[in-house]
Design an enzyme around this catalytic site. Structure first.
Site, short mmCIF file in Angstrom:
data_model
loop_
_atom_site.label_atom_id
_atom_site.label_comp_id
_atom_site.label_asym_id
_atom_site.label_seq_id
_atom_site.Cartn_x
_atom_site.Cartn_y
_atom_site.Cartn_z
N THR A 1 0.87 -1.18 0.00
CA THR A 1 0.00 0.00 0.00
C THR A 1 0.90 1.22 0.00
O THR A 1 1.63 1.46 0.98
CB THR A 1 -0.89 0.03 1.26
OG1 THR A 1 -1.69 -1.15 1.27
CG2 THR A 1 -1.80 1.25 1.25
N LYS B 1 -7.83 1.68 -2.97
CA LYS B 1 -7.54 1.29 -1.57
C LYS B 1 -7.65 2.49 -0.63
O LYS B 1 -8.28 2.41 0.43
CB LYS B 1 -6.14 0.68 -1.54
CG LYS B 1 -5.51 0.57 -0.18
CD LYS B 1 -5.58 -0.81 0.41
CE LYS B 1 -5.09 -0.77 1.84
NZ LYS B 1 -5.18 -2.00 2.54
N LYS C 1 -1.74 5.42 8.51
CA LYS C 1 -0.92 5.40 7.29
C LYS C 1 -1.81 5.64 6.06
O LYS C 1 -1.50 6.48 5.21
CB LYS C 1 -0.21 4.04 7.15
CG LYS C 1 0.54 3.90 5.84
CD LYS C 1 1.04 2.50 5.55
CE LYS C 1 1.57 2.43 4.12
NZ LYS C 1 2.03 1.12 3.70
P1 NAD Z 1 6.05 -5.70 7.37
O1 NAD Z 1 6.81 -4.55 7.92
O2 NAD Z 1 5.70 -6.84 8.26
O3 NAD Z 1 6.86 -6.32 6.11
C1 NAD Z 1 7.57 -5.56 5.18
C2 NAD Z 1 8.84 -6.33 4.83
O4 NAD Z 1 9.55 -5.61 3.82
C3 NAD Z 1 9.80 -6.47 6.02
O5 NAD Z 1 10.07 -7.84 6.22
C4 NAD Z 1 11.04 -5.70 5.59
O6 NAD Z 1 12.25 -6.28 6.04
C5 NAD Z 1 10.92 -5.77 4.07
N1 NAD Z 1 11.67 -4.73 3.37
C6 NAD Z 1 11.71 -3.40 3.63
N2 NAD Z 1 12.54 -2.78 2.75
C7 NAD Z 1 13.04 -3.75 1.96
C8 NAD Z 1 13.96 -3.75 0.88
N3 NAD Z 1 14.54 -2.63 0.46
N4 NAD Z 1 14.25 -4.93 0.30
C9 NAD Z 1 13.67 -6.08 0.73
N5 NAD Z 1 12.80 -6.15 1.74
C10 NAD Z 1 12.50 -5.00 2.35
O7 NAD Z 1 4.75 -5.08 6.71
P2 NAD Z 1 3.37 -5.84 6.32
O8 NAD Z 1 2.44 -5.79 7.47
O9 NAD Z 1 3.72 -7.14 5.68
O10 NAD Z 1 2.79 -4.84 5.23
C11 NAD Z 1 3.31 -4.79 3.91
C12 NAD Z 1 2.42 -3.87 3.07
O11 NAD Z 1 1.09 -4.38 3.09
C13 NAD Z 1 2.35 -2.44 3.61
O12 NAD Z 1 2.38 -1.55 2.51
C14 NAD Z 1 1.02 -2.40 4.35
O13 NAD Z 1 0.46 -1.10 4.38
C15 NAD Z 1 0.19 -3.35 3.49
N6 NAD Z 1 -0.95 -3.97 4.21
C16 NAD Z 1 -0.74 -4.52 5.45
C17 NAD Z 1 -1.84 -5.10 6.12
C18 NAD Z 1 -1.64 -5.73 7.48
O14 NAD Z 1 -2.66 -6.05 8.12
N7 NAD Z 1 -0.41 -5.94 7.95
C19 NAD Z 1 -3.11 -5.12 5.52
C20 NAD Z 1 -3.26 -4.59 4.25
C21 NAD Z 1 -2.16 -4.01 3.60
#
Ligand code: NAD
Length: 296
Positions: free
Chosen positions: A96, A171, A246
């Site tokens: 997102t 979204k 966010k």
């Molecule tokens: P998270 O922080 O658990 O996971 C993100 C991952 O990206 C981490 O493991 C981090 O190490 C990795 N990362 C960051 N920079 C990087 C790079 N340069 N190279 C490789 N890996 C890298 O976050 P999440 O909860 O999995 O959310 C991910 C996305 O999904 C976000 O944009 C969030 O807004 C969206 N989202 C999350 C939810 C939820 O409930 N968690 C629901 C809908 C949407």
């Protein structure tokens, strides 16, 4: 079956990647966190040493990263995904992020003849694990047609929202409506309490009257009225206030960039920022009712 590069193995990306493996796809996984790489390997993925390697010689690349700056870096860096992939590799960003970043990255992909979609999700960690996510997809008809069968491995509802960036637009518009709606329901219950009207009576009436909405009847912030709502388990998420903040901030950024008046969206962003500032960002977003009632 396809070979898929998967970058970003966090709370969402980890279980999404596992569903690709379960469906028989080959996965080349990358994340900055060594522990996540180790558990991806254990689950059966091959490991990549950087985003460029994850994007080489695969049918598709999927990214699930925290925010626009991470997506821009992973795709646009000199040794990033776009420089390293070659057509017909398909690019799918499920993070997102802000609409402008999504459109910038998609234009860069087009410049190298790579099909790309932005495909943010709703459904949270539980939906990611169960493979029941909803994907809102922006991209050309051709890119959508190629992405749809892969997304179906990780989700149930896949909607083509229009050209690049429109998945992100869908979204944040949806979540801005949800954030405003949750505050309106919270204010209704707060006022009812002051007026001596019981929460149960207000629910009985409004759930069948014109105040009816998802935040009231599916996710009621007042405890004891909708059994499955986080309000009945001390507001454990669910969907955290931090995530809502966010998305509301992304909506405000998009509104400023597009010149759209969203006064209630701005108010909702300010209220969730206040709530997060009180150290409550890890609670479910419906817990904002406690602040509206002056309890915190
Ligand atoms: P998270 O922080 O658990 O996971 C993100 C991952 O990206 C981490 O493991 C981090 O190490 C990795 N990362 C960051 N920079 C990087 C790079 N340069 N190279 C490789 N890996 C890298 O976050 P999440 O909860 O999995 O959310 C991910 C996305 O999904 C976000 O944009 C969030 O807004 C969206 N989202 C999350 C939810 C939820 O409930 N968690 C629901 C809908 C949407």
């Amino acid at each position: 079956m396809s070979s898929i590069g998967f970058i970003g193995l966090g709370n969402m990306g980890g279980p999404m990647m596992r569903n690709l493996l379960k469906a028989g796809h080959g996965v080349k996984a990358y994340d900055l966190a060594p522990t996540l790489l180790a558990s991806a390997k254990e689950a059966g993925a091959e490991l990549a040493t950087d985003p460029g390697e994850a994007a080489r010689n695969v049918d598709a690349v999927i990214t699930m990263l925290p925010a626009g700056q991470h997506v821009r870096a992973v795709y646009l860096d000199e040794k990033g995904v776009i420089a390293s992939a070659s057509a017909p590799t398909l690019l799918i960003d499920c993070s997102t992020i802000d609409v402008d970043s999504a459109r910038i990255v998609s234009a860069a992909a087009k410049g190298r003849a790579l099909d790309m979609v932005d495909a943010p999700v709703s459904g949270g960690v539980a939906g990611a694990a169960a493979g029941t996510l909803t994907f809102m997809v922006g991209g050309s008809d051709q890119a959508f047609a190629r992405a749809e069968p892969i997304l179906k491995t990780m989700g149930k509802v896949i909607v083509h929202a229009g050209p690049p960036g429109n998945g992100q637009a869908a979204k944040i518009c949806n979540n801005m409506m949800l954030g405003i709606q949750m505050i309106s329901v919270a204010e209704g219950f707060a006022l009812a309490e002051k007026l001596g009207l019981s929460a149960a009576k207000l629910f009985e009436i409004s759930s069948k009257a014109s105040g009816q909405c998802w935040s009231l009847t599916n996710y009621c912030p007042e405890p004891g009225l909708v059994p499955s709502a986080p309000s009945n388990r001390d507001y454990q998420p669910g969907f955290t206030a931090a995530m809502m903040l966010k998305d509301l901030r992304l909506a405000q950024q998009a509104a400023a960039s597009a010149g759209a008046p969203t006064p209630l969206g701005a108010g909702a962003a300010a209220l969730f920022a206040l709530f997060a500032g009180k150290g409550r960002e890890a609670l479910d977003f419906s817990a904002i009712i406690q602040m509206i009632k002056g309890k915190i």
